[in-house]
Design a protein around this motif. Structure first.
Motif, mmCIF file in Angstrom:
data_model
loop_
_atom_site.group_PDB
_atom_site.id
_atom_site.type_symbol
_atom_site.label_atom_id
_atom_site.label_comp_id
_atom_site.label_asym_id
_atom_site.label_seq_id
_atom_site.Cartn_x
_atom_site.Cartn_y
_atom_site.Cartn_z
ATOM 1 N N LYS A 134 0.829 -1.208 0.000
ATOM 2 C CA LYS A 134 0.000 0.000 0.000
ATOM 3 C C LYS A 134 0.864 1.258 0.000
ATOM 4 O O LYS A 134 0.526 2.256 -0.627
ATOM 5 C CB LYS A 134 -0.911 0.008 1.234
ATOM 6 C CG LYS A 134 -1.905 -1.146 1.281
ATOM 7 C CD LYS A 134 -2.784 -1.049 2.507
ATOM 8 C CE LYS A 134 -1.999 -1.253 3.797
ATOM 9 N NZ LYS A 134 -2.852 -1.203 5.004
ATOM 10 N N TYR A 135 1.960 1.232 0.726
ATOM 11 C CA TYR A 135 2.892 2.358 0.766
ATOM 12 C C TYR A 135 4.251 1.808 1.177
ATOM 13 O O TYR A 135 4.367 0.691 1.677
ATOM 14 C CB TYR A 135 2.431 3.437 1.756
ATOM 15 C CG TYR A 135 2.290 2.951 3.187
ATOM 16 C CD1 TYR A 135 3.368 2.992 4.070
ATOM 17 C CD2 TYR A 135 1.081 2.432 3.645
ATOM 18 C CE1 TYR A 135 3.247 2.531 5.368
ATOM 19 C CE2 TYR A 135 0.953 1.973 4.946
ATOM 20 C CZ TYR A 135 2.029 2.024 5.805
ATOM 21 O OH TYR A 135 1.915 1.554 7.087
ATOM 22 N N HIS A 136 5.304 2.590 0.939
ATOM 23 C CA HIS A 136 6.661 2.124 1.227
ATOM 24 C C HIS A 136 7.051 2.489 2.655
ATOM 25 O O HIS A 136 6.885 3.635 3.076
ATOM 26 C CB HIS A 136 7.662 2.721 0.239
ATOM 27 C CG HIS A 136 9.009 2.067 0.294
ATOM 28 N ND1 HIS A 136 9.258 0.848 -0.302
ATOM 29 C CD2 HIS A 136 10.167 2.463 0.866
ATOM 30 C CE1 HIS A 136 10.524 0.520 -0.096
ATOM 31 N NE2 HIS A 136 11.097 1.479 0.612
ATOM 32 N N ARG A 137 7.530 1.532 3.370
ATOM 33 C CA ARG A 137 8.007 1.763 4.737
ATOM 34 C C ARG A 137 9.425 2.324 4.683
ATOM 35 O O ARG A 137 10.324 1.709 4.099
ATOM 36 C CB ARG A 137 7.995 0.439 5.504
ATOM 37 C CG ARG A 137 8.518 0.524 6.918
ATOM 38 C CD ARG A 137 8.561 -0.862 7.532
ATOM 39 N NE ARG A 137 9.039 -0.827 8.901
ATOM 40 C CZ ARG A 137 9.292 -1.899 9.640
ATOM 41 N NH1 ARG A 137 9.103 -3.098 9.127
ATOM 42 N NH2 ARG A 137 9.729 -1.778 10.880
ATOM 43 N N ILE A 138 9.646 3.486 5.281
ATOM 44 C CA ILE A 138 10.944 4.148 5.224
ATOM 45 C C ILE A 138 11.825 3.683 6.382
ATOM 46 O O ILE A 138 11.443 3.778 7.554
ATOM 47 C CB ILE A 138 10.788 5.683 5.275
ATOM 48 C CG1 ILE A 138 9.895 6.157 4.115
ATOM 49 C CG2 ILE A 138 12.154 6.362 5.212
ATOM 50 C CD1 ILE A 138 10.429 5.838 2.745
ATOM 51 N N ILE A 139 13.006 3.166 6.047
ATOM 52 C CA ILE A 139 14.027 2.821 7.038
ATOM 53 C C ILE A 139 15.318 3.496 6.600
ATOM 54 O O ILE A 139 15.736 3.358 5.443
ATOM 55 C CB ILE A 139 14.215 1.295 7.156
ATOM 56 C CG1 ILE A 139 12.911 0.642 7.624
ATOM 57 C CG2 ILE A 139 15.353 0.962 8.126
ATOM 58 C CD1 ILE A 139 12.957 -0.873 7.648
ATOM 59 N N ASP A 140 15.948 4.245 7.473
ATOM 60 C CA ASP A 140 17.146 4.997 7.122
ATOM 61 C C ASP A 140 18.240 4.082 6.591
ATOM 62 O O ASP A 140 18.422 2.948 7.059
ATOM 63 C CB ASP A 140 17.687 5.749 8.342
ATOM 64 C CG ASP A 140 16.769 6.890 8.768
ATOM 65 O OD1 ASP A 140 15.982 7.353 7.922
ATOM 66 O OD2 ASP A 140 16.833 7.295 9.941
ATOM 67 N N PHE A 141 19.012 4.614 5.621
ATOM 68 C CA PHE A 141 20.147 3.862 5.084
ATOM 69 C C PHE A 141 21.168 3.587 6.180
ATOM 70 O O PHE A 141 21.738 2.505 6.257
ATOM 71 C CB PHE A 141 20.791 4.646 3.938
ATOM 72 C CG PHE A 141 21.922 3.921 3.281
ATOM 73 C CD1 PHE A 141 21.676 2.979 2.294
ATOM 74 C CD2 PHE A 141 23.237 4.165 3.643
ATOM 75 C CE1 PHE A 141 22.714 2.294 1.683
ATOM 76 C CE2 PHE A 141 24.289 3.495 3.040
ATOM 77 C CZ PHE A 141 24.021 2.545 2.054
ATOM 78 N N GLY A 142 21.404 4.567 7.022
ATOM 79 C CA GLY A 142 22.212 4.392 8.221
ATOM 80 C C GLY A 142 21.338 4.707 9.416
ATOM 81 O O GLY A 142 20.909 5.853 9.595
ATOM 82 N N ILE A 143 21.031 3.701 10.219
ATOM 83 C CA ILE A 143 20.087 3.890 11.324
ATOM 84 C C ILE A 143 20.770 4.678 12.444
ATOM 85 O O ILE A 143 21.922 4.395 12.817
ATOM 86 C CB ILE A 143 19.601 2.522 11.850
ATOM 87 C CG1 ILE A 143 18.899 1.746 10.726
ATOM 88 C CG2 ILE A 143 18.646 2.702 13.035
ATOM 89 C CD1 ILE A 143 18.561 0.318 11.095
ATOM 90 N N LYS A 144 20.065 5.662 12.976
ATOM 91 C CA LYS A 144 20.614 6.464 14.075
ATOM 92 C C LYS A 144 20.859 5.576 15.298
ATOM 93 O O LYS A 144 20.051 4.716 15.647
ATOM 94 C CB LYS A 144 19.652 7.599 14.430
ATOM 95 C CG LYS A 144 19.391 8.580 13.293
ATOM 96 C CD LYS A 144 18.409 9.647 13.721
ATOM 97 C CE LYS A 144 18.114 10.616 12.576
ATOM 98 N NZ LYS A 144 17.413 9.958 11.451
ATOM 99 N N ASP A 145 21.971 5.827 15.980
ATOM 100 C CA ASP A 145 22.361 5.001 17.127
ATOM 101 C C ASP A 145 21.282 4.967 18.199
ATOM 102 O O ASP A 145 20.987 3.921 18.771
ATOM 103 C CB ASP A 145 23.671 5.520 17.728
ATOM 104 C CG ASP A 145 24.821 5.495 16.724
ATOM 105 O OD1 ASP A 145 24.751 4.693 15.779
ATOM 106 O OD2 ASP A 145 25.762 6.282 16.893
ATOM 107 N N LEU A 146 20.676 6.131 18.456
ATOM 108 C CA LEU A 146 19.690 6.212 19.534
ATOM 109 C C LEU A 146 18.378 5.527 19.184
ATOM 110 O O LEU A 146 17.536 5.314 20.061
ATOM 111 C CB LEU A 146 19.430 7.678 19.899
ATOM 112 C CG LEU A 146 20.610 8.413 20.552
ATOM 113 C CD1 LEU A 146 20.250 9.875 20.803
ATOM 114 C CD2 LEU A 146 21.046 7.735 21.850
ATOM 115 N N ASP A 147 18.208 5.178 17.915
ATOM 116 C CA ASP A 147 16.985 4.467 17.519
ATOM 117 C C ASP A 147 17.041 2.990 17.894
ATOM 118 O O ASP A 147 16.007 2.325 17.957
ATOM 119 C CB ASP A 147 16.749 4.612 16.015
ATOM 120 C CG ASP A 147 16.290 6.016 15.636
ATOM 121 O OD1 ASP A 147 15.934 6.784 16.559
ATOM 122 O OD2 ASP A 147 16.292 6.341 14.437
#
Length: 394
Positions: free
Chosen positions: A208-221
């Motif tokens: 239905k839509y694209h789930r966004i995940i950062d190319f480099g995930i933030k450490d605090l996430d």
């Protein structure tokens, strides 16, 4: 030469072409599943011999070899689409195999539900593990066809997707397609997760839509160790590490000392087909990496909890890449531990700030005839420089 004619049929009494009818009339030996026999038995010669396809398969293959004449095999749909013709090619590579396909169940489901299948990609979990399904899910393909079985049902598939945050799909299910109990459903994943379905089914997953995940995930996430916020490979270091590991071109990664799982998770996000085996001594990290996998939509990482030096590494496939995230002060011993399981092209990467660890890494490489081919020093904020080493066999 063994000769097989494999005919794909529907989930109903088939109508054969004139050419097929003539060939059937002049053939004695036939084979297929129990359900196939019920569909075709009235169309076979009176003196026919039937070889049922059932476990153990060694008996089926032995019967084929003893037949000493051409065999007609009936199979569902397209026998070259996760089907029996592929099995025959693998078992009898020198045989002559002629395949006449019918529509696949996925094609029938798409047509019945008026689904545009231009972007369709299909995987099978029928008698298989989750690897291919997890890989295509992480890629978030627009339309995914799934061949199911009695264990990996539409409900189980829906639950797995929801567990790892892929609520951005809707699910289309076809039951007993072209059979007497044919039924179609277009459901949300929560609806499908609570419903039982006919054992003969297949699935379409429509994004239905694209789930966004950062190319480099933030450490605090990332969820981290309680009261140990710095116990994580920092994002710039992590991405450089993945580059040195060559995860894009690797099939198997060993992550030794995974802690929060940040390297394993980002590695699989970069290469969804990568098989990751993550080792960690601390029991509490098992829950942490799983929660981080769910947070970032990364199923399929295999965790191994316990002292690495006590593991039987022969049970794991040999790695193309090894990241040493922890070694418990026994870096030299670790090299000797992994040495028998290295391929000539296996990359070994470590990040360290301690001079003592640098010296031990160099000595460990020397002990197993490995050569350091890259050395990169990176300083983040006010922290001490971190040195990344990549080694490969000479």
């Amino acid at each position: 030469m063994m000769i097989f004619h494999v005919i794909g049929i529907a989930n109903k009494t088939p109508s054969f072409t004139i050419e097929q009818q003539q060939y059937i009339a002049n053939t004695t030996v036939f084979s297929g599943g129990k359900r196939h026999y019920e569909l075709v038995k009235n169309k076979l010669p009176e003196n026919h011999k039937w070889i049922p396809i059932a476990s153990p398969m060694t008996e089926v293959f032995n019967a084929y070899q003893k037949a000493n004449e051409p065999i007609i095999i009936f199979a569902s749909g397209d026998p070259l689409f996760y089907g029996f013709s592929n099995t025959l090619q693998h078992k009898f590579p020198d045989a002559k195999i002629v395949t006449t396909p019918y529509f696949t169940s996925i094609q029938l489901l798409a047509n019945a539900t008026n689904t545009n299948s231009n972007q369709l990609q299909t995987v099978s979990v029928h008698g298989r593990n989750w690897n291919a399904f997890d890989a295509i899910l992480i890629q978030q393909k627009e339309l995914i066809g799934v061949l199911t079985d009695t264990e990996k049902t539409p409900a189980i598939i829906a639950k797995r997707m929801l567990e790892y945050g892929y609520s951005n799909y809707e699910i289309i299910i076809g039951e007993d397609i072209e059979g007497t109990q044919e039924q179609f459903y277009e459901l949300t994943l929560p609806e499908a997760s609570k419903k039982m379905f006919h054992p003969l089914n297949c699935v379409l997953l429509k994004k239905k839509y694209h789930r966004i995940i950062d190319f480099g995930i933030k450490d605090l996430d990332f969820i981290g160790l309680p009261n140990r916020p710095n116990m994580i490979t920092k994002m710039p270091i992590r991405l450089t590490t993945l580059h040195l590991l060559e995860v894009i071109n690797s099939n198997i990664l060993w992550d030794i000392g995974f802690c929060t799982g940040s390297v394993s998770i980002e590695a699989k996000l970069k290469n969804s087909s990568l098989e990751v085996f993550a080792f960690e001594k601390r029991q509490e990290c098992e829950i942490i990496i799983l929660e981080n996998q769910k947070r970032f939509g990364v199923p399929g990482i295999q965790t191994v909890i316990g002292d690495f030096f006590e593991q039987d590494l022969s049970q794991f496939p040999k790695p193309d890449a090894i990241f040493i995230g922890g070694h418990g002060g026994k870096l030299e011993e670790l090299f000797l531990k992994i040495h028998p399981f290295l391929k000539p092209e296996t990359n070994i990467v470590i990040n360290t700030v301690k001079e003592s660890s640098i010296a031990l890494f160099k000595k460990g490489c020397s002990n197993i005839d490995y050569k350091i081919i890259e050395e990169i020093a990176i300083t983040l904020d006010n922290h001490n420089p971190i040195t990344l080493f990549k080694a490969k066999g000479k």
